[in-house]
Structure formats: C-alpha cells, structure tokens
Design a protein around this motif. Structure first.
Motif, PDB file in Angstrom:
ATOM      1  N   UNK A 156       0.938  -1.287  -0.091  1.00 57.92           N
ATOM      2  CA  UNK A 156       0.118  -0.145   0.059  1.00 57.92           C
ATOM      3  C   UNK A 156       0.909   1.231  -0.044  1.00 57.92           C
ATOM      4  N   UNK A 172       2.181   4.482  -3.496  1.00 59.63           N
ATOM      5  CA  UNK A 172       2.593   6.184  -3.349  1.00 59.63           C
ATOM      6  C   UNK A 172       3.498   6.494  -4.863  1.00 59.63           C
ATOM      7  N   UNK A 224       2.185   7.770  -7.941  1.00 57.91           N
ATOM      8  CA  UNK A 224       1.518   8.959  -8.040  1.00 57.91           C
ATOM      9  C   UNK A 224       1.973   9.848  -8.840  1.00 57.91           C
ATOM     10  N   UNK A 241      -0.990  10.694 -11.765  1.00 59.89           N
ATOM     11  CA  UNK A 241      -1.827  11.858 -11.450  1.00 59.89           C
ATOM     12  C   UNK A 241      -1.557  13.035 -12.485  1.00 59.89           C
ATOM     13  N   UNK A 270      -8.708  -3.357   0.902  1.00 57.15           N
ATOM     14  CA  UNK A 270      -8.923  -2.012   0.008  1.00 57.15           C
ATOM     15  C   UNK A 270      -7.856  -2.322  -0.957  1.00 57.15           C
ATOM     16  N   UNK A 294      -7.988   0.018  -4.514  1.00 59.42           N
ATOM     17  CA  UNK A 294      -7.147   1.262  -4.680  1.00 59.42           C
ATOM     18  C   UNK A 294      -6.399   1.003  -6.029  1.00 59.42           C
ATOM     19  N   UNK A 335     -11.405   7.681  -4.275  1.00 59.92           N
ATOM     20  CA  UNK A 335     -11.157   6.438  -3.517  1.00 59.92           C
ATOM     21  C   UNK A 335     -11.660   6.554  -2.159  1.00 59.92           C
ATOM     22  N   UNK A 380      -4.736  -4.816  16.379  1.00 58.54           N
ATOM     23  CA  UNK A 380      -4.584  -5.147  14.969  1.00 58.54           C
ATOM     24  C   UNK A 380      -5.301  -4.589  13.865  1.00 58.54           C
ATOM     25  N   UNK A 389      -4.204  -1.625  11.184  1.00 62.27           N
ATOM     26  CA  UNK A 389      -4.617  -1.803   9.740  1.00 62.27           C
ATOM     27  C   UNK A 389      -5.615  -0.710   9.271  1.00 62.27           C
ATOM     28  N   UNK A 409      -3.650   2.635   9.170  1.00 61.34           N
ATOM     29  CA  UNK A 409      -2.889   2.620   8.056  1.00 61.34           C
ATOM     30  C   UNK A 409      -3.452   2.810   6.671  1.00 61.34           C
ATOM     31  N   UNK A 410      -4.646   2.004   6.571  1.00 64.85           N
ATOM     32  CA  UNK A 410      -5.248   2.195   5.356  1.00 64.85           C
ATOM     33  C   UNK A 410      -5.825   3.818   5.250  1.00 64.85           C
ATOM     34  N   UNK A 447      -2.970   6.010   4.334  1.00 64.21           N
ATOM     35  CA  UNK A 447      -2.712   5.962   2.768  1.00 64.21           C
ATOM     36  C   UNK A 447      -3.492   6.464   1.989  1.00 64.21           C
ATOM     37  N   UNK A 448      -4.932   6.321   2.123  1.00 61.97           N
ATOM     38  CA  UNK A 448      -6.114   7.019   1.162  1.00 61.97           C
ATOM     39  C   UNK A 448      -5.711   8.575   1.389  1.00 61.97           C
ATOM     40  N   UNK A 475      -3.171  10.322   2.096  1.00 55.80           N
ATOM     41  CA  UNK A 475      -2.027  10.587   1.442  1.00 55.80           C
ATOM     42  C   UNK A 475      -2.227  10.595  -0.243  1.00 55.80           C
ATOM     43  N   UNK A 476      -3.090   9.757  -0.553  1.00 53.28           N
ATOM     44  CA  UNK A 476      -3.397   9.562  -2.056  1.00 53.28           C
ATOM     45  C   UNK A 476      -4.024  10.945  -2.464  1.00 53.28           C
ATOM     46  N   UNK A 495      -2.945  13.607  -5.029  1.00 48.37           N
ATOM     47  CA  UNK A 495      -3.701  14.033  -6.160  1.00 48.37           C
ATOM     48  C   UNK A 495      -3.940  15.552  -6.116  1.00 48.37           C
ATOM     49  N   UNK A 518      -0.990  17.713  -6.978  1.00 44.06           N
ATOM     50  CA  UNK A 518      -0.570  17.803  -8.467  1.00 44.06           C
ATOM     51  C   UNK A 518      -1.907  18.518  -8.985  1.00 44.06           C
ATOM     52  N   UNK A 578      -1.012  22.027  -8.411  1.00 44.54           N
ATOM     53  CA  UNK A 578       0.280  22.747  -9.262  1.00 44.54           C
ATOM     54  C   UNK A 578      -0.218  23.141 -10.395  1.00 44.54           C
ATOM     55  N   UNK A 579      -0.860  22.190 -10.998  1.00 43.85           N
ATOM     56  CA  UNK A 579      -1.223  22.378 -12.468  1.00 43.85           C
ATOM     57  C   UNK A 579      -2.058  23.571 -12.690  1.00 43.85           C
TER      58      UNK A 579
END
Lengths: 217, 515
Positions: free
Chosen positions: A72, A76, A79, A83, A103, A107, A122, B112, B116, B119-120, B123-124, B126-127, B131, B134, B137-138
């Motif tokens: 996961x 990154x 990206x 993107x 997930x 993803x 997402x 646990x 988990x 962490x997910x 991560x999401x 961060x995604x 996004x 970027x 920036x554009x």
C-alpha cells in the motif's frame, strides 16, 4: 528474467524489507514507467502469493499484514505517473462495501482509472451505504466501482446496489474483487444493468472509453 | 497430588515456549522463586519481589486469589521501557502464589484491526493529498500562464496610453489649460501605476514558475544606489523629502543583475518616500559586513506594526499602514524584492517601530572575482564630434514608430521606419547605410533574432544592432550579446529611456546597456 525480478521482490516483501521493496519499485518505475505492469505483474501476484503462503502456514498473519501494508505504501511511488496524466473529464468513485476491509485491490483499480485519464475518488475500505450514496450525490460521477473481496460480505454489496439502483437509476456500476466469482446468476439478476468485472481486459475497455458504460451496453 | 501424567504435562508446560507467564512467588515477601521460559524473556521480572515489579500489595493478591474466576490486569514496563499488559489468575499452594499471566487475544485483534484501518486511512488520505497537490500545481501553472499572457497583452496598449499622455503633457500650450493638464496627468499616472502593476504580475508569474534568472556581472553597488537615489530624488522632492547617502571607503563590487538590483533599490526607496511624512529625511547607507555588502534604506515614516512584519515579504500582503499622500501599493513589490535578493545569495530584513520609522536592510555577497575598484572606474573617452546618426527602426507596431518620432524629434539623427524585417532587408540590399539599427525582438514572419542572423551573415553588416524588447523577453537578456545584439531598449518606450540610451551611446561605439 522477469520471473527472477519478481522473486526478488517477493523475497523482500516476505522478509518485511521495506527499503528493499522501495528500491525495487523505484527502479522498476524509473526503467519502465509502467504503473499498470507494476500493479498487474508485480503487486497483484505478490499479494496472492503472500496470501497463499499464509494459507499454507508458511508465514504468520502479522507478516501478511506487513506485506500488504508495504505494498500500500509502495503504491505512492506511482502517484507522479498516474496523477500527472491528461484528464478525459470522466469521474469515477471506487469504494469497498460496508464491512469489507480489504481495500488494496480497489485502490489499484482507482489508480488504473486515474492512469487512463479519469479522475477517481477512492473512498476506501468499509464504506457504509449512506456514505457512498452521499458521495454520488456530491460528486456526480460517470461510474461507480464497488469492490467485494470476501463473498461473506455479499449482503453489504446487495444493500449498496439496491440503494444506488433506487436513488441513481442511470448511474452505471461495475463490481470487482475476488469475492465476485462466487456471486451467482441469481444475485446479478436483480441488477441487470450492472456489470461484474472479472478480467483486466474488461476493465481496460471501460477505462480507455472503448466501452461506454450505461449507454452502449 | 499430581499423578505421573500431570507432572509430565506440568513439566512440559514449564519448559515449553508457550507464550504465557508462570511465576511462583512467596506470599509474604513476594520473593520470586520461579519463572517459566517465557517469563525469563521479560527482563524486568528478574527482580526479587513480584510486588515491586507489578506495584501491587500482598493484600491485593489475597483479594485476587479469592476472585479467582476473574482475571486481573497488571501492567509492567520492560527494561527497554516498552509497556506490557498481562491478565493474571492467582492461586496459593503451600505458601506460594502461582501467577498465570497472558496477553489478551481480543485486545490483540482489536489493536491489529485499528492499526490496519489507521494505516489504510492514512494511505487513502495521502493519495487524496498527492492528487490535490498535483491538481493545485497544474492550476497554479495555468494561473501563471494566464497571468503572464494577460499582463503581457495589456502592457503594450497601456504603454501606448502612457506614451501619448506623456507627449500631450509636454505639448506647447497645455500649461494654459489646467483642467486638461490635470486630467492628462491622471491618465499618465494611472498608466504608470498599471505598467508597474503589470510588471510586478509578470515578475511574480516568472518567479512562481521558477523561471526567474539573473544575468550577473560585477558591478559597483554603491554607484547603483547613488544612481537610483538620484532618480528618486525628484519624487521625494515633491514631498520635501531629502535623500542622503553614506558609504564606506572600499569598493562595493558585487556579482549582480544590475537591472534587478536597481528594481530592488527602486522599490525600497519609493516605499520609503510613500510612507514618509513631508519634509523628512531618507538615509541610505552602503557598508561592508563580513564578506557582504549591506545596503540600508532608513526612513522616518509611519513604521510597521510588529505583527505585520512577518508577512511583509509575502505576495499580495498589504500592511495596515497607509501611504502619506495616497500613493498606491500592489502588495507584490517586497515579495519580488525578497526573491531577487535570495536569488543573489543574499538576505533582506527590516527593523521598524511604529511612529519612528523603518529600516530595510539587504546584504549581498561581495564579488569573489578579485576585481578592484579601478576596473569599474568610468573610462574617460575623449569627446569626438559626430555627424548626425542615421537610424533604422524596425517594428510591426505603428505606435512605436509614432512615439519614436515624438521622443526623438530634438535628437540629432534621422530615422528610417520599417514595419517588418523583410522590408528592412530590402532597404539594406539597396545598400542604404545606417549607424544604428533598432529591431523589435518579437515580430511575425521574421523575428528580430532571425533578422540579426541574416544581417550578420548574409549582409555581413557591421553597425550596431539593438533589440527592442518587451518585458516577457527579459529572460533573453543574458543571451543578447551571444546572439550579436549590441544593446537593447525596453518597451514601453519612454522619452527618458531613449534619451538615456543615446547618452550612453555617445560614450562608446559598441554599447551594451540596460535601459
């Protein structure tokens, strides 16, 4: 050669060697820039193999979790590739149904949509029905993708599909994940316009807009 | 009494690596008599007393023994300070307490799941952030591009308004009509402000796009300070403000883009004038501090509140301080100034007290090249009487030709006008001779650069060719000499720029100067 490379990655992953994995993926993307190949030919088989090793008592659940968590975080690194792409103006929402905690596959699908020029939202694991319908209301997507990794959660999927079908009858929906192969014909009869995606080729047709969901189908 | 099988099972349990604690200790003293193999892994249990390790009393243990059906949680810190929780059952046999401890499976599962899931989520998140980063920036690039285009396209027509209004103000008889003079004066002032604003917007768009470049050469900073002070003295004089300069004795040679440092000085000095009351003083100092040259611009103006100083150098930040004669501010100047100084490896800072005034300092490193003051001394070129110059002006803008004639009507030269490079080439082919050629850098069909290439190679021309440059072409300044240009004149053209250009031209046959 490719198999050797793959085995190297799997070794790093099973050992929990995050730095080794990171270096592998950074090199892979630097050489090829091929995010799709990375996902389909490295990450996906590695995660299946890790699951297989756990099922055969070769690695503990902790190692399996660490491996998933490493993959996961490695995603990154893609990206900058996914993107930066030129957008095609299409929006997709990708979510895992309620109680579905796996997930990572969903993803990857969201990333593949972005890679193909879509703008994906997402939502992640365990998304309650009202959150999904609320998001559809807010974002007005062209497509909804739902993930079912474990057949056990088919009831949650049914509940979500019912709500979406009722509130947004025109919205096309695709369903994917390891759990869908066990969904019987009976289950899908209730949702004739929705489509189960079992192969990457079928997904490619949608992401590349060769197949326009909800219109040509 | 345990039978044989029981004993064997007990021994197996004690010796196995089963991950549960078995501790035996004396009821009265708490003295630990036995640890099983798992307990031995927990180094803090190597202690004399169970009571000390788990911070419990004998009475507590006796109570726990009575409620043996329920486990009791006891926490302990290992020697590496990692905290552990165990759930214990106690039993007393022959004056010894048997303590069976284990970690909670439910807790482990819950922990646990939480890790988990966190962490997910991270991560999401961060995604999403990546996004959005970027996307932003554009959008920012698009904004800068738009800003650049808009500012550039506005600059030329405003330059024309400014040029004509300046010309009208100088026309004979205008002084007799006060209303007209005031109105035209307002048009000219507004055009000046708009040009300044557009230049700043263009600068900001270049800075934000990371394309700000400097054409650094060794120059004497003190001389530049003096020049800019003199240029601003007229504006200061209108408010009765006197500008003074003090400098140390040594040479103040700095590797700098003199045009950009002039911009810095202009901004700081004009700000000082804006925020100073009538009949006050502005003091400029140039001094050496270590390996740097520092310039101080000190005013006795309104000063800046302390809480506004931190954001002073941010783009679009405007302080609560009002100028003393209603002069306008864009909120961009100091941000640009800071970027220019940083681009020269220097720094800028400010001391200010409300009601007393502000001191703006900037320091830039001294030139590492061992250039002595002598090299930058003005060369005393003997004055040679010249015949009137013959000029060729090539520009596709009709306004430039009209303004040129207006600005140069009293100058000792004649001008031939061409609307395109191709037209000029025809003239040159007809063997018409010129002393100086001015060519617009950016023209359709054939650009100034392409014209020069033709002129130098095919026509084997030898006279001075200067570029007429718009603001957007500033980044080409560093390459002009390489291309073969001998100088350039900035657009929009003004009377003072043209005059200043030809003043320098008198001094040298081949000029290269920034107007």
């Amino acid at each position: 050669m490719e198999i050797l490379r793959y085995k190297n990655f799997l070794d790093y992953l099973i050992k929990g060697d995050k730095r080794g994995c990171h270096q592998f993926v950074a090199d892979y993307l630097k050489e090829s820039g091929d995010v799709k190949a990375l996902y389909l030919y490295i990450f996906q088989p590695a995660l299946y193999d890790v699951g297989h090793l756990w099922e055969h008592n070769k690695i503990s659940i902790a190692r399996e979790h660490i491996a998933t968590s490493i993959v996961e975080s490695l995603m990154q690194l893609s990206y900058p590739y996914i993107f930066e792409n030129k957008k095609n103006g299409k929006k997709v929402i990708i979510a895992c149904v309620a109680e579905e905690h796996h997930q990572i596959g969903a993803r990857m699908i969201a990333d593949l949509f972005d890679l193909a020029g879509w703008s994906s939202s997402f939502v992640g694991a365990n998304t309650p029905v009202d959150v999904i319908t609320g998001l559809i209301q807010d974002e007005g997507p062209d497509l909804l993708g739902l993930s079912l990794s474990i057949y056990f959660n088919a009831d949650s999927l049914r509940e979500t599909l019912n709500a979406v079908q009722e509130k947004f009858p025109e919205l096309p929906v695709i369903i994917g994940g390891q759990g869908v192969s066990s969904l019987g014909m009976e289950f899908m009869k209730r949702f004739p316009k929705y489509e189960i995606i079992q192969h990457i080729e079928a997904l490619d047709e949608i992401t590349s807009l060769k197949k326009i969901m909800g219109k040509a189908s | 009494m345990m039978d044989h099988k029981g004993n064997e099972a007990y021994s197996f349990f004690l010796e196995s690596h089963f991950e549960g604690l078995l501790i035996r200790f004396a009821v009265d003293s708490g003295k630990i008599n036995f640890l099983n193999s798992f307990a031995k892994k927990i180094d803090c249990l190597y202690s004399d007393s169970f009571y000390d390790v788990f911070r419990v009393r004998k009475e507590d243990i006796l109570l726990y023994v009575q409620k043996s059906e329920k486990s009791v949680m006891l926490n302990v810190k290992n020697k590496d300070q990692s905290p552990l929780s165990f759930y214990f059952h106690f039993k007393i046999i022959d004056g010894e307490v048997f303590a069976f401890g284990q970690q909670s499976y439910e807790e482990f599962l819950h922990l646990k799941e939480q890790i988990v899931s966190s962490n997910s989520s991270l991560n999401n998140l961060n995604r999403d952030l990546q996004k959005q980063k970027i996307d932003l920036r554009k959008l920012n690039e698009l904004k800068n591009q738009f800003l650049g285009i808009a500012a550039h396209d506005l600059r030329n027509p405003i330059g024309v308004i400014r040029g004509y209004s300046g010309f009208l103000l100088d026309s004979p008889g205008i002084q007799d009509n006060e209303d007209k003079m005031r109105m035209i004066g307002r048009i000219k002032d507004s055009a000046d402000f708009m040009l300044g604003l557009l230049d700043e917007l263009l600068d900001i768009s270049v800075i934000e796009a990371g394309k700000l470049t400097f054409d650094k050469k060794a120059h004497d900073l003190f001389k530049l300070v003096k020049k800019v002070a003199e240029m601003n003295q007229m504006m200061a004089g209108l408010k009765g403000i006197n500008i003074s300069i003090a400098s140390f004795d040594g040479p103040s040679i700095v590797d700098m883009d003199s045009g950009r440092i002039e911009q810095v000085l202009n901004n700081l000095i004009s700000n000082a004038i804006k925020f100073s009351e009538k009949n006050t003083r502005i003091e400029l100092s140039v001094f050496q501090s270590g390996d740097s040259i520092t310039v101080l611009v000190k005013d006795n103006g309104k000063g800046i509140p302390k809480d506004e100083i931190d954001s002073l150098f941010e783009a679009y930040s405007v302080t609560s301080v009002k100028s003393t004669a209603g002069e306008k501010s864009t909120g961009l100047g100091l941000s640009i100034v800071q970027k220019i100084i940083i681009g020269h490896g220097g720094r800028i800072w400010v001391d200010s007290t409300v009601g007393i005034g502000s001191s703006f300092y900037f320091s830039v490193p001294m030139s590492k090249n061992k250039i002595t003051g002598a090299l930058v001394e003005l060369k005393h070129v003997p004055v040679v009487e010249r015949k009137p110059l013959s000029i060729l002006l090539i520009d596709d803008s009709e306004d430039i030709h009209i303004l040129w004639d207006v600005f140069t009507k009293d100058f000792p030269f004649t001008t031939q006008h061409c609307n395109s490079a191709l037209e000029a080439i025809d003239l040159l082919r007809a063997d018409t001779k010129f002393d100086v050629i001015f060519v617009d850098f950016d023209m359709p069909e054939m650009s100034g650069k392409e014209f020069l290439k033709f002129y130098l190679t095919e026509a084997q021309g030898t006279v001075t060719v200067c570029a007429l440059m718009a603001h957007k072409d500033r980044n080409m300044l560093g390459n002009l000499q390489e291309l073969g240009f001998s100088g350039h004149l900035d657009k929009p053209m003004t009377a003072s720029k043209v005059k200043s250009f030809f003043d320098s031209f008198k001094e040298s046959e081949k000029v290269f100067m920034v107007c």
